[in-house]
Design a protein around this motif. Structure first.
Motif, short mmCIF file in Angstrom:
data_model
loop_
_atom_site.label_atom_id
_atom_site.label_comp_id
_atom_site.label_asym_id
_atom_site.label_seq_id
_atom_site.Cartn_x
_atom_site.Cartn_y
_atom_site.Cartn_z
N THR A 38 -41.20 -48.98 66.07
CA THR A 38 -39.89 -49.18 66.72
C THR A 38 -38.93 -50.07 65.93
O THR A 38 -37.76 -49.72 65.81
CB THR A 38 -40.04 -49.71 68.16
OG1 THR A 38 -40.91 -50.84 68.15
CG2 THR A 38 -40.59 -48.65 69.09
N PHE A 86 -34.13 -50.58 70.25
CA PHE A 86 -35.43 -50.57 69.58
C PHE A 86 -35.93 -52.00 69.34
O PHE A 86 -37.10 -52.28 69.48
CB PHE A 86 -35.36 -49.79 68.26
CG PHE A 86 -35.51 -48.30 68.45
CD1 PHE A 86 -36.76 -47.75 68.73
CD2 PHE A 86 -34.42 -47.46 68.35
CE1 PHE A 86 -36.90 -46.39 68.91
CE2 PHE A 86 -34.57 -46.09 68.53
CZ PHE A 86 -35.81 -45.56 68.81
N ILE A 108 -41.41 -44.69 73.65
CA ILE A 108 -42.04 -45.90 74.19
C ILE A 108 -42.89 -45.57 75.40
O ILE A 108 -43.91 -46.21 75.62
CB ILE A 108 -41.03 -47.01 74.52
CG1 ILE A 108 -40.03 -46.56 75.54
CG2 ILE A 108 -40.34 -47.53 73.29
CD1 ILE A 108 -39.16 -47.70 76.00
#
Ligand code: HEM
Ligand code: HEM
Lengths: 440, 287
Positions: free
Chosen positions: A215, A162, A247
């Motif tokens: 994220t 992340f 994503i």
């Protein structure tokens, strides 16, 4: 057997932590001022520097890039070192990163109040500051990848994926959305214009939500939640699935900020469907967190940090359900110019980012200073209070009123005032705990 | 007016559903049926109870067996539901957790190998299907409206509402409010030809009815007078009251048309009747 000796850099974590607290107080106090200005216009103070239009972007940038930004670096610098089992790549880069970022914040606040702005929301800073942001971001990147390269773990934990996604995407977003032609030191023009400009701006704006407010916090959730609850992460498979789907899908959803505009219809529709498809990937993070607490709910009842985490996760779940609903054209037609959007923003930004930041501060600072929390009871207070006030009283109010015009601002700002009061309690508690009591 | 009439009819119809309004015999029938049904139900329950107690006395072991069987089935069913529920939610019993632990260990953090919950997949694939259907609806089948179509649709709706309002507004005129409007004369002419020409001549020159083109009038030559004559007629003298046949808007149109006939001197003009009007209001204003 050869034993290696190394130590973690906790000082940089502490510095970012202190910066988070200071900018949190500053940013939210300015938020309070903005809220009050909506009710009492006299608070514009009759000078151009303190008018709503200049102060509002200072609030948004201060809370997002100063408060949340420093929180991200605090959370990442602490957890990166530990899941990679190594000290940060370079202490010098860490320091440059820290001081560079604080300078950028100060410069932004000053120039925004002086009226230098590119007028692009969340990217208001003029080109010299944009350049500085790029440099400091690269410093952060080099430091992070250096650390990843010299790691002592074979595999990379989800949190690190992340963080990498955050670094890469924010870099791309920032650079593409900042391509300007400078005409003087404090004035530039964007190379895009009209509909293209709008599309690039909200591709950036929405993905700032995705890769600055989402994220990095998911990464932090994956580190701090299992640590706090002392439980294994619920599902490795789920973390892979929701990471990649999140994503991939987020990138396309930006046009939902431009519904009913001169943007082509099919682009708007694409934005809508990608937003709806975001529900599951977002909830993947939430349920992986909540299920991690399975078998630890007794701890949640007594541990303020876990309560904060649960509030953060549920707020995240609500924001990411509300968001797709707001993306539907029929709903957006009603909600767009109302405080419903502002309510949505704060459920996400204050509920998810703010509360997780508070939780991490509560958990981290006692460990770094090797002390105990000053008062657990006090820590509980803002939590419960905010919960009841916001959910029982305020959100329905905002929702209910948003269609009806006149009184909305008042209701909403009233709510912000409440929140601010609670934050004063909250930070009061902090400063006691660590003897940094200067700002109490 | 019409609405009010319809309204009273609807009320009357509804009130017919009250007891006693239709037919006394069918009411008695319904009540009797209900009483009989309830009695039967009570009787059946009592017989069942009696049978059970007899069974308990005569064959206790069968009863016990049956009860056990029932309990077992209920438990099995419950376990089945629970298993299904857990499967959908992706939950495994917490005791089995140690079998699920992967060999990952990051700063003491372990990861479990739980499956992705079925409901999660359903939600994910569901939203993807929604996406496809949404795009098809808006951009392939053209069922949903895009913003340009929405705009046109709303403008059309507004135009329709405007026309309806105007039509209604036109019908709100009466002999006190009517004004001469040259624009109405064209449609007024059509009404005249269809309804009035038989008595007043194709060009208003007169026939059974008086000449409408000269300056002599029996009932007044201003627009408001003409409107009134046309609306209420002069039934004793053979001029029809048009109130029931023409709408107020139509009367205003034909009245405006008659004003335009003034001083047109058509052929075969009928001799003057009534009093001469030397100066009309409009002519007075001009001075
Ligand atoms: C004490 C806490 C806070 C208060 C009193 C507050 C107050 C406000 C007010 C009054 C506005 C302007 C609303 C309008 O224009 O009608 C605003 C906007 C905004 N705030 Fe806050 N805020 C707080 C915390 C936060 C936090 C923690 C974040 C983010 C991490 C945040 C992010 C934003 C953003 C992004 C906007 C712009 C929304 C938009 O343009 O739609 N706020 N806030
Ligand atoms: C699935 C996830 C989400 C979707 C689909 C979504 C969708 C939307 C939509 C449709 C709007 C309104 C645009 C408008 O009419 O002006 C909006 C605004 C906004 N959302 Fe979300 N949202 C999501 C999650 C979040 C989260 C988690 C946060 C914060 C952490 C957030 C922060 C914001 C902000 C700051 C704005 C205001 C932008 C502006 O200044 O106009 N959103 N979002």
């Amino acid at each position: 057997m050869h034993l290696e000796q190394f130590s973690y850099d906790n000082k940089i974590v502490r510095n970012f932590g202190i910066a988070t607290i200071i900018w949190g107080i500053v940013g939210m106090s300015i938020g309070l001022l903005v809220a009050l200005q909506l009710i009492f216009p006299e608070l514009n103070f009759m000078t151009q520097y303190t008018t709503f239009g200049r102060v509002r972007p200072v609030h948004t940038n201060a809370v997002i890039f100063a408060f949340v930004g420093n929180a991200i670096f605090m959370g990442a610098y602490y957890s990166l070192q530990r899941v990679l089992k190594t000290r940060m790549f370079s202490d010098v880069l860490s320091k440059i990163h820290f001081w560079g970022w604080q300078l950028i914040i100060v410069a932004s606040a000053i120039t925004l109040l002086l009226g230098y702005t590119t007028s692009h929301e969340y990217a208001e800073m003029e080109w010299p500051i944009d350049v500085a942001i790029t440099i400091i971001w690269v410093v952060f990147g080099v430091n992070m990848f250096g650390t990843i390269i010299k790691r002592r773990e074979r595999h990379m934990y989800v949190a690190v994926w992340f963080y990498i996604a955050t670094f890469v995407t924010v870099a791309v977003l920032h650079i593409v959305n900042s391509i300007q032609l400078p005409v003087s030191f404090w004035k530039s023009f964007y190379v895009y214009s009209g509909v293209q400009d709008a599309l690039v701006q909200w591709w950036y704006g929405h993905n700032a939500v995705a890769f600055f407010l989402t994220t990095p916090f998911l990464g932090m959730m994956y580190y701090y939640l299992p640590k706090m609850a002392n439980r294994p992460v619920y599902s490795y498979k789920l973390s892979i699935l929701h990471f990649w789907s999140l994503i991939f899908i987020y990138i396309w959803a930006g046009p939902h900020h431009l519904l009913y505009s001169s943007m082509p219809s099919w682009v708007q529709s694409l934005g809508v469907v990608f937003s709806v498809m975001l529900i599951a990937p977002s909830w993947g993070g939430m349920i992986n967190g909540l299920m991690t607490l399975r078998g630890a709910w007794d701890k949640v009842r007594v541990e303020p940090v876990l309560k904060f985490m649960v509030v953060a996760l549920t707020c995240y779940g609500m924001a990411t359900f509300e968001g797709p609903m707001l993306s539907l054209k029929q709903v957006n037609a009603i909600a767009h110019f109302t405080d419903w959007i502002v309510a949505h923003v704060h459920i996400g930004a204050l509920g998810w980012n703010g509360f997780m930041t508070f939780a991490i501060l509560y958990w981290l600072l006692p460990r770094i200073y090797k002390t105990e929390l000053y008062s657990k009871k006090l820590a509980n207070y803002p939590l419960l209070d905010w919960y009841t006030r916001d959910f029982v009283l305020c959100h329905p109010n905002v929702l209910g009123c948003s269609g009806s015009g006149v009184d909305v601002e008042r209701v909403y700002s009233g709510r912000c005032v409440e929140i601010s009061k609670l934050l004063v309690y909250y930070f009061g508690n902090h400063s006691y705990a660590y003897d940094e009591s200067t700002w109490r | 007016m019409n609405e009010m009439i319809n309204g009273t009819e609807a009320v009357a119809e509804v009130s017919q559903w009250k007891i006693g309004a239709v037919n006394l015999y069918s009411d008695i029938l319904i009540v009797t049926l209900i009483v009989v049904m309830i009695t039967l139900l009570i009787a059946a329950v009592m017989v069942n109870k009696a049978m059970k107690s007899i069974l308990k006395v005569t064959m206790p072991e069968v009863v016990k067996q049956e009860a056990e069987e029932k309990k077992r089935k209920a438990e099995a069913r419950k376990a089945g539901w629970k298993a299904l529920w857990n499967k959908i939610m992706g939950i495994r019993p917490i005791e089995q957790e140690k079998d699920l632990i992967t060999d990952h260990d990051y700063d003491g953090i372990k990861e479990l190998d739980n499956p992705v919950p079925i409901w999660f997949n359903a939600l994910f694939y569901g939203t993807i299907c929604f996406g496809f259907i949404y795009l098809l609806v808006y951009h392939v089948f053209g069922i949903g409206m895009n913003q340009d179509q929405e705009y046109e649709h709303e403008m059309a709706m507004a135009e329709k509402a405007r026309q309806e309002y105007l039509a209604q507004a036109a019908n709100l005129v009466d002999e006190n409010t009517v004004e001469f409007n040259e624009a109405l004369a064209a449609s007024g002419k059509a009404i005249f030809t269809a309804n009035c020409a038989a008595c007043h001549g194709a060009n208003g020159e007169g026939g059974i009815g008086p000449n409408l083109t000269d300056r002599y009038w029996l009932h007044g030559g201003e627009i408001k007078d003409i409107f009134k004559t046309v609306k209420y007629g002069v039934p004793d003298k053979g001029m029809v009251p048009w109130e029931q046949t023409l709408t107020p808007a139509q009367i205003a149109e034909v009245s405006s048309y008659i004003i335009t006939l003034r001083d047109t001197n058509p052929a075969n003009a009928k001799a003057a009747q009534g009093e001469e009007v030397e100066k009309y209001e409009s002519e007075k204003v001009e001075e």
